[in-house]
Design a protein around this motif. Structure first.
Motif, PDB file in Angstrom:
ATOM      1  N   THR A 147      69.560  43.365  47.009  1.00 50.44           N
ATOM      2  CA  THR A 147      70.911  42.812  47.162  1.00 50.44           C
ATOM      3  C   THR A 147      71.444  42.948  48.582  1.00 50.44           C
ATOM      4  OG1 THR A 147      71.957  44.900  46.476  1.00 50.44           O
ATOM      5  CG2 THR A 147      71.484  43.282  44.757  1.00 50.44           C
ATOM      6  N   GLY A 148      70.699  43.570  49.474  1.00 52.15           N
ATOM      7  CA  GLY A 148      71.121  43.655  50.871  1.00 52.15           C
ATOM      8  C   GLY A 148      71.950  44.892  51.173  1.00 52.15           C
ATOM      9  N   ASP A 149      72.477  44.927  52.390  1.00 50.92           N
ATOM     10  CA  ASP A 149      73.302  46.050  52.828  1.00 50.92           C
ATOM     11  C   ASP A 149      74.709  45.928  52.240  1.00 50.92           C
ATOM     12  OD1 ASP A 149      71.110  46.788  54.350  1.00 50.92           O
ATOM     13  OD2 ASP A 149      71.880  45.856  56.187  1.00 50.92           O
ATOM     14  N   TRP A 150      75.352  47.096  52.086  1.00 54.31           N
ATOM     15  CA  TRP A 150      76.709  47.134  51.552  1.00 54.31           C
ATOM     16  C   TRP A 150      77.583  48.032  52.421  1.00 54.31           C
ATOM     17  CZ3 TRP A 150      78.715  44.792  47.031  1.00 54.31           C
ATOM     18  CH2 TRP A 150      77.781  44.040  46.308  1.00 54.31           C
ATOM     19  N   VAL A 172      87.011  42.016  58.078  1.00 48.35           N
ATOM     20  CA  VAL A 172      85.642  42.521  58.206  1.00 48.35           C
ATOM     21  C   VAL A 172      84.711  41.744  57.273  1.00 48.35           C
ATOM     22  CG1 VAL A 172      84.154  44.544  57.880  1.00 48.35           C
ATOM     23  CG2 VAL A 172      86.429  44.820  58.900  1.00 48.35           C
ATOM     24  N   GLY A 173      85.163  41.531  56.044  1.00 48.65           N
ATOM     25  CA  GLY A 173      84.359  40.782  55.087  1.00 48.65           C
ATOM     26  C   GLY A 173      84.084  39.362  55.546  1.00 48.65           C
ATOM     27  N   ALA A 174      85.107  38.716  56.118  1.00 50.66           N
ATOM     28  CA  ALA A 174      84.942  37.346  56.594  1.00 50.66           C
ATOM     29  C   ALA A 174      83.950  37.270  57.745  1.00 50.66           C
ATOM     30  CB  ALA A 174      86.299  36.782  57.023  1.00 50.66           C
ATOM     31  N   ALA A 175      83.977  38.277  58.618  1.00 53.70           N
ATOM     32  CA  ALA A 175      83.090  38.281  59.785  1.00 53.70           C
ATOM     33  C   ALA A 175      81.643  38.594  59.417  1.00 53.70           C
ATOM     34  CB  ALA A 175      83.590  39.285  60.813  1.00 53.70           C
ATOM     35  N   LEU A 176      81.448  39.389  58.351  1.00 58.78           N
ATOM     36  CA  LEU A 176      80.102  39.885  58.029  1.00 58.78           C
ATOM     37  C   LEU A 176      79.493  39.256  56.778  1.00 58.78           C
ATOM     38  CD1 LEU A 176      80.665  43.713  58.669  1.00 58.78           C
ATOM     39  CD2 LEU A 176      79.585  42.062  60.204  1.00 58.78           C
ATOM     40  N   LYS A 177      80.194  38.343  56.130  1.00 57.02           N
ATOM     41  CA  LYS A 177      79.766  37.917  54.793  1.00 57.02           C
ATOM     42  C   LYS A 177      78.414  37.220  54.763  1.00 57.02           C
ATOM     43  CE  LYS A 177      82.247  33.487  54.449  1.00 57.02           C
ATOM     44  NZ  LYS A 177      83.260  32.764  53.644  1.00 57.02           N
ATOM     45  N   ARG A 179      75.913  38.268  56.564  1.00 55.75           N
ATOM     46  CA  ARG A 179      74.935  39.273  56.962  1.00 55.75           C
ATOM     47  C   ARG A 179      74.805  40.399  55.935  1.00 55.75           C
ATOM     48  NH1 ARG A 179      78.143  38.668  61.742  1.00 55.75           N
ATOM     49  NH2 ARG A 179      77.104  37.386  63.316  1.00 55.75           N
ATOM     50  N   MET A 180      75.909  40.703  55.249  1.00 59.18           N
ATOM     51  CA  MET A 180      75.901  41.829  54.310  1.00 59.18           C
ATOM     52  C   MET A 180      77.046  41.682  53.331  1.00 59.18           C
ATOM     53  SD  MET A 180      77.351  44.747  56.925  1.00 59.18           S
ATOM     54  CE  MET A 180      76.118  44.276  58.141  1.00 59.18           C
TER      55      MET A 180
END
Length: 304
Positions: A147-150, A172-177, A179-180
């Motif tokens: 499931t990837g990084d969390w 943060v979620g919008a910037a990294l969604k 990638r993780m």
């Protein structure tokens, strides 16, 4: 001579028609009414004598019609608002997209295209909500599977700092969604067992989970840039990785909850000590009685 005034008037009208319209200004009470309603709201928090504020305001003015049309959003600005710190620890300027009350702090270049793209791509909440029931299933933290990084934010409802980080964490979620996974969990309600499992004892706390290991975010800088940099350069940080603890059994959770409850109430603790003493005394007397009966029975058999 009559031609010049006509040209001037036409030029003036053209210039006036292409200039941007000022953003509607509201006070804090009006803003609260807007963001607690059913509408989507884009709020610019600004102040006087602030060059970066003026720059952002000009950009938002230029695209406010597009924001209203494509996002069905009300666009307003608030000068010297007391609410700014709730959504952006760095204060003004701040641009916040309230999606039926849920805030997303804009983090990115101050350009028309970037703002439109970010808000258009994040019309719904980005951050996933976790609980004890779904944490391991979704994160597969113990196995380090597919499931990837969390990046997980442990919060609680009594934490004022946590409440001021919801808009930041959405950023943060919008910037990294892509990638993780970025998520949050209430450590005192639906995430009690998970918080205990990772030894999370205060709010807020942030854990980055990757391939069966996790890293604690120990910085006290709660900005989108700081969180994003930590997540993207985790191996460069001076943070010692820890092995993800195994899942606790329901029996372990039951015992932990009851022991915690007893220790948290001195009177119950005293009753518990007394109860254990009484039980021990009863067991001792029972053994004495059984031993005496066995001895008497043995003597009678020997006499026969």
């Amino acid at each position: 001579m009559k031609f010049i005034p006509v040209v001037f008037c036409i030029s003036f009208l053209l210039i006036g028609s292409t200039s941007s319209v000022e953003i509607e200004a509201v006070d804090d009470s009006d803003l609260v009414h807007l963001i607690t309603g059913e509408d989507n709201v884009i709020a610019l928090f600004t102040k006087a004598n602030c060059e970066s504020c003026d720059e952002l305001e000009t950009v938002v003015e230029n695209i406010q019609d597009d924001l209203k049309t494509h996002l069905s959003a009300v666009v307003v600005k608030s000068m010297n608002s007391h609410m700014t710190g709730i959504y952006n620890p760095s204060k003004e300027p701040a641009l916040v997209y309230f999606r039926r009350g849920l805030p997303l702090l804009y983090h990115g270049p101050i350009t028309e295209d970037d703002i439109m793209h970010t808000f258009s791509e994040n019309r719904d909440p980005v951050v996933k909500e976790l609980s004890d029931n779904n944490f391991e299933h979704l994160t597969q933290a113990a196995t380090g599977a597919t499931t990837g990084d969390w990046f997980v934010f442990f919060y609680s409802n009594d934490c004022v700092v946590c409440q001021r980080l919801y808009a930041v964490w959405e950023a943060v979620g919008a910037a990294l969604k892509r990638r993780m996974n970025v998520a949050r969990i209430n450590r005192l309600e639906y995430g009690i067992s998970t918080a205990r499992r990772f030894n999370v004892r205060e709010s807020p706390e942030f854990l980055f989970i990757r391939q069966g290991k996790y890293f604690r975010y120990r910085l006290k800088e709660y900005t989108p840039s700081s969180f994003i940099d930590f997540a993207q350069n985790i191996h460069l940080q001076k943070t010692k990785p820890e092995a993800v603890p195994p899942l606790s059994s329901p029996i372990d959770d039951f015992l932990n909850d009851n022991v915690k409850s007893i220790l948290g109430h001195p009177q119950l603790y005293s009753y518990g000590i007394v109860g254990i003493a009484v039980l021990a005394l009863a067991v001792f007397l029972c053994k004495c009685v059984c031993s005496k009966k066995s001895k008497t029975t043995a003597e009678k058999k020997k006499a026969k």
